[in-house]
Design a protein around this motif. Structure first.
Motif, PDB file in Angstrom:
ATOM      1  N   GLU A 133       0.846  -1.210   0.000  1.00 25.59           N
ATOM      2  CA  GLU A 133       0.000   0.000   0.000  1.00 25.59           C
ATOM      3  C   GLU A 133       0.876   1.252   0.000  1.00 25.59           C
ATOM      4  O   GLU A 133       0.541   2.263  -0.596  1.00 25.59           O
ATOM      5  N   VAL A 134       2.018   1.172   0.695  1.00 27.67           N
ATOM      6  CA  VAL A 134       2.966   2.298   0.669  1.00 27.67           C
ATOM      7  C   VAL A 134       3.483   2.450  -0.762  1.00 27.67           C
ATOM      8  O   VAL A 134       3.574   3.558  -1.300  1.00 27.67           O
ATOM      9  N   ALA A 135       3.808   1.313  -1.399  1.00 24.91           N
ATOM     10  CA  ALA A 135       4.359   1.344  -2.759  1.00 24.91           C
ATOM     11  C   ALA A 135       3.356   1.952  -3.742  1.00 24.91           C
ATOM     12  O   ALA A 135       3.724   2.691  -4.645  1.00 24.91           O
ATOM     13  N   ALA A 136       2.074   1.638  -3.555  1.00 20.98           N
ATOM     14  CA  ALA A 136       1.059   2.138  -4.489  1.00 20.98           C
ATOM     15  C   ALA A 136       0.600   3.547  -4.108  1.00 20.98           C
ATOM     16  O   ALA A 136      -0.177   4.163  -4.835  1.00 20.98           O
ATOM     17  N   GLY A 137       1.050   4.051  -2.971  1.00 22.08           N
ATOM     18  CA  GLY A 137       0.707   5.416  -2.563  1.00 22.08           C
ATOM     19  C   GLY A 137      -0.589   5.512  -1.785  1.00 22.08           C
ATOM     20  O   GLY A 137      -1.023   6.603  -1.423  1.00 22.08           O
ATOM     21  N   SER A 138      -1.234   4.361  -1.494  1.00 24.46           N
ATOM     22  CA  SER A 138      -2.524   4.449  -0.787  1.00 24.46           C
ATOM     23  C   SER A 138      -2.358   4.446   0.731  1.00 24.46           C
ATOM     24  O   SER A 138      -3.324   4.604   1.466  1.00 24.46           O
ATOM     25  N   LEU A 139      -1.137   4.275   1.220  1.00 14.69           N
ATOM     26  CA  LEU A 139      -0.892   4.370   2.664  1.00 14.69           C
ATOM     27  C   LEU A 139       0.296   5.293   2.880  1.00 14.69           C
ATOM     28  O   LEU A 139       1.335   5.128   2.236  1.00 14.69           O
ATOM     29  N   ASP A 140       0.122   6.263   3.763  1.00 19.37           N
ATOM     30  CA  ASP A 140       1.215   7.173   4.079  1.00 19.37           C
ATOM     31  C   ASP A 140       1.978   6.604   5.277  1.00 19.37           C
ATOM     32  O   ASP A 140       1.510   6.654   6.410  1.00 19.37           O
ATOM     33  N   LEU A 182      -8.792   5.206  15.794  1.00 17.67           N
ATOM     34  CA  LEU A 182      -9.719   6.324  15.572  1.00 17.67           C
ATOM     35  C   LEU A 182      -9.091   7.382  14.662  1.00 17.67           C
ATOM     36  O   LEU A 182      -9.727   7.871  13.718  1.00 17.67           O
ATOM     37  N   VAL A 183      -7.819   7.712  14.966  1.00 16.52           N
ATOM     38  CA  VAL A 183      -7.115   8.699  14.139  1.00 16.52           C
ATOM     39  C   VAL A 183      -7.064   8.217  12.686  1.00 16.52           C
ATOM     40  O   VAL A 183      -7.236   8.996  11.749  1.00 16.52           O
ATOM     41  N   GLY A 184      -6.864   6.917  12.520  1.00 18.84           N
ATOM     42  CA  GLY A 184      -6.832   6.333  11.172  1.00 18.84           C
ATOM     43  C   GLY A 184      -8.136   6.599  10.434  1.00 18.84           C
ATOM     44  O   GLY A 184      -8.137   6.968   9.266  1.00 18.84           O
ATOM     45  N   HIS A 185      -9.266   6.435  11.160  1.00 19.11           N
ATOM     46  CA  HIS A 185     -10.583   6.678  10.549  1.00 19.11           C
ATOM     47  C   HIS A 185     -10.707   8.146  10.139  1.00 19.11           C
ATOM     48  O   HIS A 185     -11.164   8.461   9.039  1.00 19.11           O
ATOM     49  N   VAL A 186     -10.299   9.037  11.050  1.00 17.74           N
ATOM     50  CA  VAL A 186     -10.406  10.475  10.765  1.00 17.74           C
ATOM     51  C   VAL A 186      -9.535  10.821   9.564  1.00 17.74           C
ATOM     52  O   VAL A 186      -9.949  11.543   8.653  1.00 17.74           O
ATOM     53  N   ASN A 187      -8.302  10.274   9.569  1.00 20.92           N
ATOM     54  CA  ASN A 187      -7.390  10.568   8.459  1.00 20.92           C
ATOM     55  C   ASN A 187      -7.959  10.132   7.122  1.00 20.92           C
ATOM     56  O   ASN A 187      -7.738  10.781   6.107  1.00 20.92           O
ATOM     57  N   ARG A 188      -8.686   9.026   7.144  1.00 16.36           N
ATOM     58  CA  ARG A 188      -9.268   8.553   5.877  1.00 16.36           C
ATOM     59  C   ARG A 188     -10.266   9.559   5.325  1.00 16.36           C
ATOM     60  O   ARG A 188     -10.488   9.648   4.141  1.00 16.36           O
ATOM     61  N   ILE A 189     -10.864  10.344   6.242  1.00  9.13           N
ATOM     62  CA  ILE A 189     -11.846  11.343   5.795  1.00  9.13           C
ATOM     63  C   ILE A 189     -11.149  12.650   5.403  1.00  9.13           C
ATOM     64  O   ILE A 189     -11.443  13.230   4.367  1.00  9.13           O
ATOM     65  N   VAL A 190     -10.194  13.084   6.238  1.00  8.82           N
ATOM     66  CA  VAL A 190      -9.658  14.432   6.028  1.00  8.82           C
ATOM     67  C   VAL A 190      -8.399  14.490   5.160  1.00  8.82           C
ATOM     68  O   VAL A 190      -8.076  15.532   4.614  1.00  8.82           O
ATOM     69  N   ARG A 191      -7.674  13.390   5.055  1.00 13.22           N
ATOM     70  CA  ARG A 191      -6.419  13.448   4.312  1.00 13.22           C
ATOM     71  C   ARG A 191      -6.621  12.949   2.878  1.00 13.22           C
ATOM     72  O   ARG A 191      -7.548  12.192   2.596  1.00 13.22           O
ATOM     73  N   PRO A 192      -5.719  13.346   1.971  1.00  8.49           N
ATOM     74  CA  PRO A 192      -5.845  12.848   0.600  1.00  8.49           C
ATOM     75  C   PRO A 192      -5.762  11.319   0.576  1.00  8.49           C
ATOM     76  O   PRO A 192      -5.052  10.732   1.400  1.00  8.49           O
ATOM     77  N   ARG A 193      -6.481  10.712  -0.367  1.00  6.28           N
ATOM     78  CA  ARG A 193      -6.484   9.241  -0.441  1.00  6.28           C
ATOM     79  C   ARG A 193      -5.136   8.680  -0.895  1.00  6.28           C
ATOM     80  O   ARG A 193      -4.771   7.574  -0.567  1.00  6.28           O
ATOM     81  N   LEU A 194      -4.421   9.503  -1.675  1.00  6.55           N
ATOM     82  CA  LEU A 194      -3.137   9.019  -2.181  1.00  6.55           C
ATOM     83  C   LEU A 194      -1.989   9.865  -1.675  1.00  6.55           C
ATOM     84  O   LEU A 194      -2.108  11.083  -1.587  1.00  6.55           O
ATOM     85  N   LYS A 195      -0.867   9.199  -1.347  1.00  2.02           N
ATOM     86  CA  LYS A 195       0.351   9.954  -1.049  1.00  2.02           C
ATOM     87  C   LYS A 195       1.178   9.934  -2.327  1.00  2.02           C
ATOM     88  O   LYS A 195       1.570   8.871  -2.805  1.00  2.02           O
ATOM     89  N   LEU A 196       1.380  11.123  -2.900  1.00  5.88           N
ATOM     90  CA  LEU A 196       2.152  11.172  -4.132  1.00  5.88           C
ATOM     91  C   LEU A 196       3.609  11.471  -3.765  1.00  5.88           C
ATOM     92  O   LEU A 196       4.327  10.603  -3.356  1.00  5.88           O
ATOM     93  N   HIS A 197       4.053  12.704  -3.849  1.00  4.11           N
ATOM     94  CA  HIS A 197       5.447  12.990  -3.463  1.00  4.11           C
ATOM     95  C   HIS A 197       5.523  13.256  -1.974  1.00  4.11           C
ATOM     96  O   HIS A 197       4.564  13.667  -1.372  1.00  4.11           O
TER      97      HIS A 197
END
Ligand SMILES: Cc1cc2nc3c(=O)[nH]c(=O)nc-3n(C[C@H](O)[C@H](O)[C@H](O)COP(=O)(O)OP(=O)(O)OC[C@H]3O[C@@H](n4cnc5c(N)ncnc54)[C@H](O)[C@@H]3O)c2cc1C
Length: 389
Positions: A4-11, A374-389
């Motif tokens: 997931e880190v490799a695909a950018g979907s997990l920061d 819980l923070v993980g749930h919040v992050n899924r809502i407020v943070r971008p879905r993908l980590k690019l650079h």
């Protein structure tokens, strides 16, 4: 979750464990450095120099031990395939997963730019994954998930149909650890996404631009990922005069002590543990490493108290493979359900996610672990879905 880190979907910055604060909280001492050797005569671990931009900041040094537990994991096994080490990416650690993400993004940018200039251009990102175990399969599905989201991140001309993933597996089918029916379901899902799945095909050579197979085919690839099995780190070969297998794993007894030293334990992927009555060593899996940690902890206490040590027992609770948001498949095993139970879909997804939550709780304790969930749930809502650079 490196795929997931490799695909950018997990920061990974959000999920990594900060050992310096963790050790303070849980009362252990943490030294940053890489073991490079063991001196058993003086009972010392030799730590490699810390080098930054070619300059040695801290020289090689030694740390004394009374007892030692080695848990340095594994590295990808390319079976000496010509060109694999030079031209493939591996997913052994965070740095490599980050490198893959960065190269993937650059390739997607290239295609997006080509399509902006000429919408009829035949441009695509070609990824070849060698190995159809859980890592290869999960990575393929996650790549489609990320590719589908890229148009919301400024790559407006890019869409998932521009991603061409090929999976090459030498064995007769994908996901050998899962029942055939589930493996077939995973294959059908991947093929529906556009993946080309080749089984019974051996990779003979990898070049800068292509992957060559024993059938004579050469598959053009912008990115090549090797995910076909693991072996022990080369530094373990005969380390401190200890017994190792040809694939550099430390040979341990059923108590998880290495064969030649009662004071040294090895656990997880870096050890080869053949239990009484078993025909194959314990597989290199997270659940095995976790269970071994519990056994080593107890046996260390027994050794210090001069009590008899207890043999490790491997309990296979099954396997789960996540096909990103598309599906999850797996089989659960255990006394509770009386054998093996195949699961798919929402239930499998829920169990897969719960495993990670349990992992957080074992590392951080209930309170902090739940807070992080819980923070993980919040992050899924407020943070971008993908980590690019
Ligand atoms: C992409 C991917 C997906 C996976 N998916 C699954 C899965 O779904 N289910 C499953 O059961 N297993 C899975 N695995 C396997 C699982 O991650 C391993 O079996 C498990 O992490 C092994 O635990 P370990 O503690 O032995 O080693 P690791 O978790 O690899 O930990 C080893 C640690 O030692 C450190 N280290 C390495 N060398 C040195 C050194 N010389 N000195 C000091 N420190 C060192 C490393 O930096 C690392 O932090 C996956 C592995 C990968 C790569």
């Amino acid at each position: 979750m490196l795929h997931e880190v490799a695909a950018g979907s997990l920061d990974a910055n959000l999920d990594e464990v900060g050992y310096r604060s963790h050790c303070h909280r849980w009362h252990y001492r943490y030294f940053f450095g890489a073991m490079q050797g063991i001196d058993r005569s003086t009972r010392e671990v030799i730590v490699a120099p810390l080098v930054e931009a070619g300059r040695e900041l801290i020289g090689a040094h030694r740390i004394r031990f009374d007892y030692l537990a080695i848990a340095i994991g594994s590295v990808t096994n390319d079976f000496g395939t010509e060109g694999a080490a030079e031209h493939c990416l591996f997913l052994d650690d965070r740095v490599q997963a980050d490198r893959f993400r960065s190269r993937l993004l650059n390739q997607c940018l290239r295609v997006s730019r080509a399509l902006e200039e000429n919408p009829a251009a035949d441009a695509c990102v070609r990824v070849v994954i060698i190995g159809a175990g859980a890592t290869g399969i999960e990575l393929a599905a996650e790549l489609y998930n990320s590719a589908a989201a890229l148009k919301h991140y400024g790559l407006e001309a890019f869409d998932a149909s521009r991603l061409k993933v090929t999976i090459i597996e030498a064995g007769p089918r994908i996901l050998p650890a899962l029942p055939e029916k589930l493996a077939d379901a995973a294959k059908a899902e991947l093929e529906a996404l556009g993946t080309r799945v080749l089984t019974g095909v051996r990779v003979t050579r990898v070049s800068e631009v292509a992957v060559h197979t024993h059938t004579g085919e050469s598959i053009a690839a912008d990115l090549r990922v090797w995910a076909a099995g693991v072996r022990g780190a080369p530094l373990l070969k005969d380390i401190g005069g200890l017994e190792t297998t040809p694939s550099c794993q430390l040979v341990v007894r059923p108590t998880l002590q290495v064969t030649r030293d009662d004071r040294i334990f090895a656990l997880g992927d870096c050890c080869s543990c053949l239990l009484p009555g078993a025909t194959r060593p314990v597989p290199p899996r997270a659940q095995a490493a976790h269970q071994m940690a519990t056994r080593v902890y107890d046996n260390l206490r027994r050794l210090m108290d001069d009590r008899a040590l207890v043999n490790y027992v491997y309990r296979d609770y099954g396997s789960l493979v996540s096909l990103s948001r598309y599906s999850t498949v797996g089989s659960l095993m255990g006394n509770l359900i009386g054998g093996r139970m195949a699961i798919e879909g929402r239930l499998a997804r829920y169990v897969y996610r719960s495993l990670y939550r349990l992992h957080l709780i074992s590392i951080h304790g209930w309170l902090r672990g739940m807070a992080l969930v819980l923070v993980g749930h919040v992050n899924r809502i407020v943070r971008p879905r993908l980590k690019l650079h």
